[in-house]
Design a protein around this motif. Structure first.
Motif, mmCIF file in Angstrom:
data_model
loop_
_atom_site.group_PDB
_atom_site.id
_atom_site.type_symbol
_atom_site.label_atom_id
_atom_site.label_comp_id
_atom_site.label_asym_id
_atom_site.label_seq_id
_atom_site.Cartn_x
_atom_site.Cartn_y
_atom_site.Cartn_z
ATOM 1 N N GLU A 129 0.736 -0.971 0.031
ATOM 2 C CA GLU A 129 -0.135 -0.031 0.226
ATOM 3 C C GLU A 129 0.877 1.261 0.098
ATOM 4 O O GLU A 129 0.612 2.242 -0.571
ATOM 5 N N MET A 130 1.928 1.308 0.742
ATOM 6 C CA MET A 130 2.741 2.209 0.724
ATOM 7 C C MET A 130 3.327 2.725 -0.880
ATOM 8 O O MET A 130 3.130 3.928 -1.107
ATOM 9 N N TYR A 131 3.694 1.660 -1.480
ATOM 10 C CA TYR A 131 4.409 1.913 -2.831
ATOM 11 C C TYR A 131 3.132 2.197 -3.687
ATOM 12 O O TYR A 131 3.350 3.070 -4.792
ATOM 13 N N ARG A 132 1.877 1.707 -3.655
ATOM 14 C CA ARG A 132 1.070 2.299 -4.413
ATOM 15 C C ARG A 132 0.583 3.886 -3.963
ATOM 16 O O ARG A 132 0.446 4.696 -5.053
ATOM 17 N N GLY A 133 0.815 3.973 -2.828
ATOM 18 C CA GLY A 133 0.602 5.649 -2.583
ATOM 19 C C GLY A 133 1.812 6.428 -3.199
ATOM 20 O O GLY A 133 1.774 7.751 -3.245
ATOM 21 N N PHE A 134 3.052 5.815 -3.499
ATOM 22 C CA PHE A 134 4.038 6.378 -3.913
ATOM 23 C C PHE A 134 3.836 6.592 -5.528
ATOM 24 O O PHE A 134 4.622 6.938 -6.409
ATOM 25 N N GLY A 135 2.761 6.104 -6.138
ATOM 26 C CA GLY A 135 2.598 6.108 -7.559
ATOM 27 C C GLY A 135 3.137 4.888 -8.459
ATOM 28 O O GLY A 135 3.045 4.828 -9.569
ATOM 29 N N PHE A 136 3.411 3.769 -7.700
ATOM 30 C CA PHE A 136 3.911 2.562 -8.544
ATOM 31 C C PHE A 136 2.590 1.735 -8.786
ATOM 32 O O PHE A 136 1.498 1.803 -8.096
ATOM 33 N N GLU A 137 2.641 1.190 -9.885
ATOM 34 C CA GLU A 137 1.403 0.318 -10.528
ATOM 35 C C GLU A 137 1.665 -1.100 -10.288
ATOM 36 O O GLU A 137 2.741 -1.713 -10.617
ATOM 37 N N GLU A 138 0.788 -1.920 -10.040
ATOM 38 C CA GLU A 138 0.704 -3.373 -9.935
ATOM 39 C C GLU A 138 0.744 -4.016 -11.130
ATOM 40 O O GLU A 138 0.166 -3.390 -11.916
ATOM 41 N N LEU A 139 1.814 -4.915 -11.207
ATOM 42 C CA LEU A 139 1.876 -5.427 -12.633
ATOM 43 C C LEU A 139 1.490 -6.912 -12.468
ATOM 44 O O LEU A 139 1.258 -7.807 -13.408
ATOM 45 N N ASP A 140 2.033 -7.690 -11.265
ATOM 46 C CA ASP A 140 1.773 -9.200 -11.197
ATOM 47 C C ASP A 140 1.747 -9.662 -9.551
ATOM 48 O O ASP A 140 2.199 -8.544 -8.616
ATOM 49 N N ARG A 141 1.382 -10.763 -9.258
ATOM 50 C CA ARG A 141 1.446 -11.278 -7.803
ATOM 51 C C ARG A 141 1.744 -12.538 -7.741
ATOM 52 O O ARG A 141 1.441 -13.425 -8.781
ATOM 53 N N GLN A 142 2.560 -13.201 -6.859
ATOM 54 C CA GLN A 142 3.105 -14.376 -6.705
ATOM 55 C C GLN A 142 2.755 -14.837 -5.389
ATOM 56 O O GLN A 142 2.852 -14.078 -4.565
ATOM 57 N N PRO A 143 2.361 -16.026 -5.078
ATOM 58 C CA PRO A 143 2.485 -16.579 -3.690
ATOM 59 C C PRO A 143 3.712 -16.442 -3.017
ATOM 60 O O PRO A 143 4.848 -16.545 -3.586
ATOM 61 N N SER A 144 3.618 -16.253 -1.557
ATOM 62 C CA SER A 144 4.695 -16.065 -0.737
ATOM 63 C C SER A 144 4.605 -16.771 0.329
ATOM 64 O O SER A 144 3.620 -16.498 1.107
ATOM 65 N N LEU A 145 5.741 -17.576 0.782
ATOM 66 C CA LEU A 145 5.368 -18.216 2.088
ATOM 67 C C LEU A 145 5.894 -17.106 3.224
ATOM 68 O O LEU A 145 5.569 -17.450 4.534
#
Length: 159
Positions: A129-145
């Motif tokens: 959420e912090m990076y979204r607030g900095f204007g970054f856009e989501e490109l992909d997601r991957q599972p993370s343990l």
């Protein structure tokens, strides 16, 4: 609280702090990681005109580092075709919430532009959420343990 943003190249005495922060926050979660490997990599980050490079936030009162952010050719193996990366963004707990990460990331974007980089990438778990607030856009997601959310998010930003 006032601080200056400087190159790790100008404060090589801070390599150990960067390595400790990075290893303590992210490295201990990786099977082949070590504090020595982190130290060796941050020693390579002591440059101003090529990657990898690291910026530090230095407390003006104490002269000690309170945060860091890096621009690396790669950040792990999750998206190997993407380069370069904003990585190892870290602020000491006591200094969080006052804009140090935003300042460091903005300065890295300026550095990327100076180096003729057109797009930067970063991955995040809990700080998405912090990076979204900095204007970054989501490109992909991957599972993370290891991420609290159960996934890591790939972001990008055009410069």
């Amino acid at each position: 609280m006032s601080y200056d943003v400087v190159y790790l190249a100008d404060r090589p005495d801070c390599v150990d702090a960067c390595a400790a922060w990075a290893y303590g926050r992210w490295g201990v979660q990786k099977p082949n990681s070590s504090l020595e490997n982190a130290r060796a990599y941050f020693a390579q980050c002591r440059q101003k005109d090529a990657l990898p490079l690291t910026l530090l936030a230095i407390n003006r009162e104490t002269g000690l580092p309170i945060g860091m952010a890096s621009l690396w050719p790669q950040d792990g193996t999750d998206w190997p075709e993407k380069t370069p990366w904003i990585a190892a963004v870290y602020t000491l707990y006591r200094y969080r919430g006052i804009g140090i990460a935003r300042c460091l990331v903005n300065r890295l974007l300026d550095e990327a532009e100076r180096l003729a980089i057109k797009t930067v990438y970063l991955k995040s778990g809990s700080a998405a959420e912090m990076y979204r607030g900095f204007g970054f856009e989501e490109l992909d997601r991957q599972p993370s343990l290891t991420a609290e959310e159960g996934y890591k998010t790939l972001f990008y930003k055009h410069i």
